[in-house]
Scaffold this motif. Structure first.
Motif, PDB file in Angstrom:
ATOM      1  N   GLN A  18       0.827  -1.207   0.000  1.00 14.32           N
ATOM      2  CA  GLN A  18       0.000   0.000   0.000  1.00 14.32           C
ATOM      3  C   GLN A  18       0.865   1.262   0.000  1.00 14.32           C
ATOM      4  O   GLN A  18       0.552   2.250  -0.679  1.00 14.32           O
ATOM      5  CB  GLN A  18      -0.917   0.005   1.222  1.00 14.32           C
ATOM      6  CG  GLN A  18      -1.952   1.116   1.219  1.00 14.32           C
ATOM      7  CD  GLN A  18      -2.968   0.950   0.109  1.00 14.32           C
ATOM      8  OE1 GLN A  18      -3.503  -0.139  -0.097  1.00 14.32           O
ATOM      9  NE2 GLN A  18      -3.261   2.020  -0.605  1.00 14.32           N
ATOM     10  N   ALA A  22       1.021   0.917  -4.390  1.00 18.50           N
ATOM     11  CA  ALA A  22      -0.276   1.526  -4.723  1.00 18.50           C
ATOM     12  C   ALA A  22      -0.163   2.905  -5.367  1.00 18.50           C
ATOM     13  O   ALA A  22      -0.867   3.193  -6.343  1.00 18.50           O
ATOM     14  CB  ALA A  22      -1.155   1.590  -3.470  1.00 18.50           C
ATOM     15  N   PHE A  38      -4.141   7.367  -8.156  1.00 12.41           N
ATOM     16  CA  PHE A  38      -3.583   6.379  -7.243  1.00 12.41           C
ATOM     17  C   PHE A  38      -2.502   6.974  -6.336  1.00 12.41           C
ATOM     18  O   PHE A  38      -2.222   6.430  -5.273  1.00 12.41           O
ATOM     19  CB  PHE A  38      -2.983   5.204  -8.024  1.00 12.41           C
ATOM     20  CG  PHE A  38      -3.984   4.391  -8.784  1.00 12.41           C
ATOM     21  CD1 PHE A  38      -4.861   3.545  -8.123  1.00 12.41           C
ATOM     22  CD2 PHE A  38      -4.052   4.460 -10.161  1.00 12.41           C
ATOM     23  CE1 PHE A  38      -5.786   2.785  -8.819  1.00 12.41           C
ATOM     24  CE2 PHE A  38      -4.964   3.703 -10.875  1.00 12.41           C
ATOM     25  CZ  PHE A  38      -5.845   2.863 -10.201  1.00 12.41           C
ATOM     26  N   ARG A  40      -2.363   9.352  -4.366  1.00 10.68           N
ATOM     27  CA  ARG A  40      -2.769   9.776  -3.023  1.00 10.68           C
ATOM     28  C   ARG A  40      -2.941   8.609  -2.059  1.00 10.68           C
ATOM     29  O   ARG A  40      -3.144   8.813  -0.848  1.00 10.68           O
ATOM     30  CB  ARG A  40      -4.084  10.548  -3.115  1.00 10.68           C
ATOM     31  CG  ARG A  40      -5.247   9.740  -3.656  1.00 10.68           C
ATOM     32  CD  ARG A  40      -6.484  10.580  -3.914  1.00 10.68           C
ATOM     33  NE  ARG A  40      -7.560   9.828  -4.512  1.00 10.68           N
ATOM     34  CZ  ARG A  40      -8.462   9.111  -3.839  1.00 10.68           C
ATOM     35  NH1 ARG A  40      -8.392   9.095  -2.512  1.00 10.68           N
ATOM     36  NH2 ARG A  40      -9.406   8.448  -4.457  1.00 10.68           N
ATOM     37  N   LEU A  41      -2.857   7.362  -2.557  1.00 14.36           N
ATOM     38  CA  LEU A  41      -3.142   6.197  -1.724  1.00 14.36           C
ATOM     39  C   LEU A  41      -1.900   5.610  -1.063  1.00 14.36           C
ATOM     40  O   LEU A  41      -1.975   4.542  -0.464  1.00 14.36           O
ATOM     41  CB  LEU A  41      -3.829   5.108  -2.562  1.00 14.36           C
ATOM     42  CG  LEU A  41      -5.191   5.482  -3.145  1.00 14.36           C
ATOM     43  CD1 LEU A  41      -5.737   4.345  -3.997  1.00 14.36           C
ATOM     44  CD2 LEU A  41      -6.169   5.831  -2.032  1.00 14.36           C
ATOM     45  N   HIS A  46      -3.047   5.723   4.788  1.00 16.10           N
ATOM     46  CA  HIS A  46      -3.637   4.679   3.953  1.00 16.10           C
ATOM     47  C   HIS A  46      -2.947   3.337   4.188  1.00 16.10           C
ATOM     48  O   HIS A  46      -3.605   2.288   4.243  1.00 16.10           O
ATOM     49  CB  HIS A  46      -3.544   5.061   2.476  1.00 16.10           C
ATOM     50  CG  HIS A  46      -4.512   6.128   2.063  1.00 16.10           C
ATOM     51  ND1 HIS A  46      -5.888   5.975   2.177  1.00 16.10           N
ATOM     52  CD2 HIS A  46      -4.324   7.354   1.532  1.00 16.10           C
ATOM     53  CE1 HIS A  46      -6.489   7.066   1.726  1.00 16.10           C
ATOM     54  NE2 HIS A  46      -5.570   7.923   1.347  1.00 16.10           N
ATOM     55  N   TYR A  84      -8.581  -2.366  -1.033  1.00 18.94           N
ATOM     56  CA  TYR A  84      -8.554  -1.016  -0.468  1.00 18.94           C
ATOM     57  C   TYR A  84      -8.460   0.008  -1.595  1.00 18.94           C
ATOM     58  O   TYR A  84      -9.138   1.047  -1.567  1.00 18.94           O
ATOM     59  CB  TYR A  84      -7.374  -0.886   0.488  1.00 18.94           C
ATOM     60  CG  TYR A  84      -7.343   0.420   1.247  1.00 18.94           C
ATOM     61  CD1 TYR A  84      -8.193   0.638   2.325  1.00 18.94           C
ATOM     62  CD2 TYR A  84      -6.472   1.438   0.878  1.00 18.94           C
ATOM     63  CE1 TYR A  84      -8.176   1.844   3.022  1.00 18.94           C
ATOM     64  CE2 TYR A  84      -6.447   2.640   1.568  1.00 18.94           C
ATOM     65  CZ  TYR A  84      -7.302   2.838   2.641  1.00 18.94           C
ATOM     66  OH  TYR A  84      -7.281   4.035   3.318  1.00 18.94           O
ATOM     67  N   VAL A  85      -7.630  -0.288  -2.577  1.00 18.70           N
ATOM     68  CA  VAL A  85      -7.532   0.577  -3.757  1.00 18.70           C
ATOM     69  C   VAL A  85      -8.881   0.609  -4.484  1.00 18.70           C
ATOM     70  O   VAL A  85      -9.340   1.671  -4.920  1.00 18.70           O
ATOM     71  CB  VAL A  85      -6.419   0.081  -4.700  1.00 18.70           C
ATOM     72  CG1 VAL A  85      -6.515   0.762  -6.067  1.00 18.70           C
ATOM     73  CG2 VAL A  85      -5.050   0.327  -4.082  1.00 18.70           C
ATOM     74  N   HIS A  88     -11.455   2.906  -3.026  1.00 14.72           N
ATOM     75  CA  HIS A  88     -11.225   4.339  -3.229  1.00 14.72           C
ATOM     76  C   HIS A  88     -11.302   4.768  -4.691  1.00 14.72           C
ATOM     77  O   HIS A  88     -11.473   5.952  -4.972  1.00 14.72           O
ATOM     78  CB  HIS A  88      -9.857   4.739  -2.662  1.00 14.72           C
ATOM     79  CG  HIS A  88      -9.825   4.806  -1.170  1.00 14.72           C
ATOM     80  ND1 HIS A  88      -9.705   3.688  -0.369  1.00 14.72           N
ATOM     81  CD2 HIS A  88      -9.927   5.859  -0.310  1.00 14.72           C
ATOM     82  CE1 HIS A  88      -9.712   4.053   0.900  1.00 14.72           C
ATOM     83  NE2 HIS A  88      -9.847   5.368   0.966  1.00 14.72           N
ATOM     84  N   THR A  89     -11.154   3.804  -5.610  1.00 10.74           N
ATOM     85  CA  THR A  89     -11.093   4.183  -7.027  1.00 10.74           C
ATOM     86  C   THR A  89     -12.063   3.422  -7.921  1.00 10.74           C
ATOM     87  O   THR A  89     -12.248   3.808  -9.075  1.00 10.74           O
ATOM     88  CB  THR A  89      -9.672   3.944  -7.584  1.00 10.74           C
ATOM     89  OG1 THR A  89      -9.394   2.536  -7.597  1.00 10.74           O
ATOM     90  CG2 THR A  89      -8.623   4.673  -6.743  1.00 10.74           C
TER      91      THR A  89
END
Length: 213
Positions: A18, A22, A38, A40-41, A46, A84-85, A88-89
């Motif tokens: 992560q 990520a 991506f 910002r992750l 995060h 998790y990605v 968020h996306t």
């Protein structure tokens, strides 16, 4: 002792992925669609959340035999940052998906050495899940192709539970997704990241089995 080594290693891999992988992910998007950010992750926050998710999911080691741990390691260590990605996306990038396939496949192969029937069950479970989800994807717009790829690894870890356990893992994931879809609709959100709920299916099913699995 080995339980804690595997569990801590799972969390460490999830945090590292992560934090450092990520933010460098990319995704193919249709013309006119907004490209996900991506980058910002990869913050410490995060990475901590992804690690906590992996730690919680790692409790599956308490409910499964040691010979099943290698497959679950790949499923949790890379699956946690992957979903998790997605949360968020709404994308399940192949740069994480395919390494998860490799790790889960390696874990299944290791188990197959001592228990060929479990290895066969994982293989059949993966192929069946991929086939079913491909057909649904092909003839509907219920989810994206990333979910088809994710279904394969879900089928692999759920396969040794037999037909009932396999079906139950997907039913749990689908039910969780349905509840999430209702919540998203109430909140006025249009796009539902389906991957996290599917991924949780076999993890919940391990702790909440049905008779015959």
């Amino acid at each position: 002792m080995w339980l804690w080594v595997v569990w801590i290693s799972t969390v460490a891999v999830a945090v590292a992925v992560q934090r450092f992988v990520a933010p460098r992910l990319t995704a193919f998007v249709e013309e006119g669609d907004e490209r996900p950010d991506f980058s910002r992750l990869g913050t410490a926050r995060h990475a901590t959340v992804a690690g906590a998710l992996a730690a919680a999911a790692g409790s599956v080691y308490l409910a499964t035999p040691p010979e099943a741990w290698p497959a679950w390691f790949g499923y949790v260590a890379l699956g946690a940052p992957l979903v998790y990605v997605d949360a968020h996306t709404t994308y399940l990038p192949n740069r994480l998906m395919y390494p998860m396939w490799v790790l889960v496949g390696a874990g299944v192969s290791l188990r197959a050495v001592a228990d060929p029937w479990a290895g066969l069950a994982s293989f059949v479970g993966a192929v069946a899940a991929y086939g079913v989800f491909w057909l649904v994807w092909r003839f509907s717009s219920s989810f994206g192709f990333g979910d088809v790829r994710l279904a394969a690894v879900i089928g692999a870890v759920a396969g040794p539970g037999g037909a009932v356990g396999w079906v139950w893992a997907f039913l749990v994931g689908t039910a969780l997704g349905a509840v999430a879809a209702i919540a998203f609709t109430v909140r006025g959100r249009r796009l539902l990241p389906y991957g996290p709920w599917l991924w949780l299916g076999p993890l919940v099913a391990v702790w909440w089995p049905v008779s015959g699995s």
